[in-house]
Scaffold this motif. Structure first.
Motif, PDB file in Angstrom:
ATOM      1  N   ASP A  50       0.811  -1.224   0.000  1.00 50.29           N
ATOM      2  CA  ASP A  50       0.000   0.000   0.000  1.00 50.29           C
ATOM      3  C   ASP A  50       0.846   1.278   0.000  1.00 50.29           C
ATOM      4  N   ALA A  51       1.157   1.744  -1.203  1.00 45.72           N
ATOM      5  CA  ALA A  51       1.780   3.071  -1.369  1.00 45.72           C
ATOM      6  C   ALA A  51       0.664   4.098  -1.252  1.00 45.72           C
ATOM      7  N   ALA A  52       0.275   4.377  -0.021  1.00 42.77           N
ATOM      8  CA  ALA A  52      -0.995   5.037   0.249  1.00 42.77           C
ATOM      9  C   ALA A  52      -0.982   6.532  -0.056  1.00 42.77           C
ATOM     10  N   ASN A  53       0.056   7.229   0.382  1.00 42.96           N
ATOM     11  CA  ASN A  53       0.118   8.687   0.197  1.00 42.96           C
ATOM     12  C   ASN A  53       1.520   9.146   0.579  1.00 42.96           C
ATOM     13  N   GLU A  54       1.756  10.450   0.481  1.00 41.71           N
ATOM     14  CA  GLU A  54       3.051  11.041   0.822  1.00 41.71           C
ATOM     15  C   GLU A  54       4.201  10.299   0.143  1.00 41.71           C
ATOM     16  N   PRO A  55       4.280  10.363  -1.191  1.00 42.24           N
ATOM     17  CA  PRO A  55       5.324   9.605  -1.883  1.00 42.24           C
ATOM     18  C   PRO A  55       6.728   9.942  -1.412  1.00 42.24           C
ATOM     19  N   GLU A  56       6.976  11.202  -1.036  1.00 42.02           N
ATOM     20  CA  GLU A  56       8.309  11.567  -0.574  1.00 42.02           C
ATOM     21  C   GLU A  56       8.665  10.839   0.723  1.00 42.02           C
ATOM     22  N   THR A  57       7.667  10.650   1.592  1.00 42.24           N
ATOM     23  CA  THR A  57       7.893   9.902   2.835  1.00 42.24           C
ATOM     24  C   THR A  57       8.198   8.442   2.530  1.00 42.24           C
ATOM     25  N   LEU A  58       7.446   7.868   1.608  1.00 42.86           N
ATOM     26  CA  LEU A  58       7.646   6.454   1.284  1.00 42.86           C
ATOM     27  C   LEU A  58       8.968   6.222   0.566  1.00 42.86           C
ATOM     28  N   LEU A  59       9.343   7.112  -0.334  1.00 42.73           N
ATOM     29  CA  LEU A  59      10.610   6.943  -1.049  1.00 42.73           C
ATOM     30  C   LEU A  59      11.795   7.104  -0.096  1.00 42.73           C
ATOM     31  N   ALA A  68      11.330  -4.039  -5.285  1.00 39.71           N
ATOM     32  CA  ALA A  68      11.019  -4.900  -6.417  1.00 39.71           C
ATOM     33  C   ALA A  68       9.542  -4.871  -6.764  1.00 39.71           C
ATOM     34  N   ALA A  69       8.684  -4.579  -5.789  1.00 41.25           N
ATOM     35  CA  ALA A  69       7.250  -4.697  -6.013  1.00 41.25           C
ATOM     36  C   ALA A  69       6.473  -3.824  -5.049  1.00 41.25           C
ATOM     37  N   VAL A  70       5.256  -3.458  -5.474  1.00 44.95           N
ATOM     38  CA  VAL A  70       4.266  -2.822  -4.601  1.00 44.95           C
ATOM     39  C   VAL A  70       2.985  -3.629  -4.713  1.00 44.95           C
ATOM     40  N   VAL A  71       2.453  -4.045  -3.570  1.00 46.65           N
ATOM     41  CA  VAL A  71       1.174  -4.741  -3.527  1.00 46.65           C
ATOM     42  C   VAL A  71       0.127  -3.781  -2.979  1.00 46.65           C
ATOM     43  N   THR A  72      -0.968  -3.599  -3.710  1.00 50.37           N
ATOM     44  CA  THR A  72      -2.080  -2.761  -3.256  1.00 50.37           C
ATOM     45  C   THR A  72      -3.182  -3.680  -2.747  1.00 50.37           C
ATOM     46  N   THR A  73      -3.565  -3.496  -1.486  1.00 50.20           N
ATOM     47  CA  THR A  73      -4.501  -4.443  -0.876  1.00 50.20           C
ATOM     48  C   THR A  73      -5.908  -4.348  -1.441  1.00 50.20           C
ATOM     49  N   HIS A  74      -6.300  -3.139  -1.901  1.00 52.73           N
ATOM     50  CA  HIS A  74      -7.632  -3.011  -2.502  1.00 52.73           C
ATOM     51  C   HIS A  74      -7.748  -1.684  -3.234  1.00 52.73           C
ATOM     52  N   GLN A  75      -8.859  -1.492  -3.924  1.00 52.68           N
ATOM     53  CA  GLN A  75      -8.995  -0.416  -4.896  1.00 52.68           C
ATOM     54  C   GLN A  75      -9.333   0.954  -4.319  1.00 52.68           C
ATOM     55  N   HIS A  76      -9.633   1.089  -3.040  1.00 53.61           N
ATOM     56  CA  HIS A  76     -10.005   2.394  -2.499  1.00 53.61           C
ATOM     57  C   HIS A  76      -8.849   3.381  -2.611  1.00 53.61           C
ATOM     58  N   GLY A  77      -9.187   4.618  -3.002  1.00 47.79           N
ATOM     59  CA  GLY A  77      -8.187   5.587  -3.387  1.00 47.79           C
ATOM     60  C   GLY A  77      -7.182   5.952  -2.321  1.00 47.79           C
ATOM     61  N   ASP A  78      -7.560   5.866  -1.043  1.00 46.79           N
ATOM     62  CA  ASP A  78      -6.605   6.232   0.002  1.00 46.79           C
ATOM     63  C   ASP A  78      -5.461   5.235   0.123  1.00 46.79           C
ATOM     64  N   HIS A  79      -5.533   4.114  -0.591  1.00 44.18           N
ATOM     65  CA  HIS A  79      -4.468   3.101  -0.518  1.00 44.18           C
ATOM     66  C   HIS A  79      -3.519   3.135  -1.714  1.00 44.18           C
ATOM     67  N   TRP A  80      -3.747   4.054  -2.672  1.00 40.00           N
ATOM     68  CA  TRP A  80      -2.844   4.082  -3.836  1.00 40.00           C
ATOM     69  C   TRP A  80      -2.486   5.493  -4.308  1.00 40.00           C
ATOM     70  N   GLN A  81      -2.675   6.506  -3.471  1.00 37.05           N
ATOM     71  CA  GLN A  81      -2.386   7.875  -3.908  1.00 37.05           C
ATOM     72  C   GLN A  81      -0.916   8.084  -4.299  1.00 37.05           C
ATOM     73  N   ALA A  82      -0.002   7.355  -3.678  1.00 41.33           N
ATOM     74  CA  ALA A  82       1.422   7.510  -3.986  1.00 41.33           C
ATOM     75  C   ALA A  82       1.929   6.437  -4.944  1.00 41.33           C
ATOM     76  N   LEU A  83       1.055   5.569  -5.401  1.00 41.24           N
ATOM     77  CA  LEU A  83       1.504   4.400  -6.165  1.00 41.24           C
ATOM     78  C   LEU A  83       2.217   4.800  -7.452  1.00 41.24           C
ATOM     79  N   ASP A  84       1.638   5.708  -8.227  1.00 44.15           N
ATOM     80  CA  ASP A  84       2.236   6.068  -9.507  1.00 44.15           C
ATOM     81  C   ASP A  84       3.624   6.669  -9.306  1.00 44.15           C
ATOM     82  N   THR A  85       3.756   7.581  -8.367  1.00 44.84           N
ATOM     83  CA  THR A  85       5.054   8.219  -8.134  1.00 44.84           C
ATOM     84  C   THR A  85       6.092   7.200  -7.663  1.00 44.84           C
TER      85      THR A  85
END
Length: 218
Positions: A50-59, A68-85
């Protein structure tokens, strides 16, 4: 310091050090989501849940070794806001439950079915499909060969109950049944639960309340 699993937005990650896997838990805003970074202690390979948000924090948490991978647990938007970045910065492969993949705007490289395996270096996670919160929610089970299982439940199981089913009796019945038969009936009380928001729990702490949850209907 011992792991406690209590984190807050803007605060540091808490690290659960297992024999073969390091699990870093961090909270990101604005909805107090938990993101998890798993690192194989043998190979150094990393995976994020879950790359949920705050991409700078996650990076920053990921560091120079990348993932190597990112697993998103489900489709709700609060769980993938940082995924693309995060994916653009790391070239990580993306995983999500097959029945939720279309609801995630970043393409899913590997649609997951119930029982599929995901590797983090030498560690193995197993996807567990839990329907009701969303059609294709997945939990990830790490059966630690040196201890008890560890389960990342997304928004399907929390301290005090299952995830939101918006007062839909059928969705609630489905989610509670999946959680009971696939987690509580198969795994021991010591199983550690890492939810998509808030504090951790164990199956043993929650097991006595299953009948109460069923009776109250949420």
């Amino acid at each position: 310091m011992p792991y406690h699993g209590t984190v807050k937005v803007g605060g540091p990650a808490d690290v659960h050090e297992l024999a073969e896997l390091m699990i870093s838990k961090i909270a990101v805003g604005p909805m107090n989501n938990n993101s998890y970074l798993l690192r194989c202690r043998t190979t150094g390979e990393q995976l994020m849940i879950d790359a949920a948000n705050e991409p700078e924090t996650l990076l920053k948490l990921i560091g120079e070794d990348g993932i190597a991978a990112v697993v998103t647990t489900h489709q709700h938007g609060d769980h993938w806001q940082a995924l693309d970045t995060v994916v653009q910065a790391t070239d990580a492969r993306t995983y999500a439950g097959r029945y939720d993949a279309e609801g995630i705007p970043v393409p899913t490289d590997v649609p997951l079915e119930d029982g599929d395996a995901i590797r983090v270096g030498e560690a193995r996670l197993t996807a567990c499909h839990l329907s009701g919160h969303t059609p294709g929610s997945i939990a990830l089970i790490y059966d630690d060969p040196h201890g008890h299982p560890h389960v990342f439940t997304g928004d399907c199981l929390f301290p005090g109950g299952v995830g939101n089913t918006w007062e839909d009796p059928e969705r609630f019945r489905t989610l509670l049944e999946d959680v009971q038969t696939k987690l509580f009936d198969r795994l021991p009380d010591e199983t550690w639960i890492y939810p998509g928001h808030g504090s951790d729990t164990t199956l043993g702490d929650e097991r006595p309340h299953l009948a109460e949850w069923r009776e109250r209907g949420w």
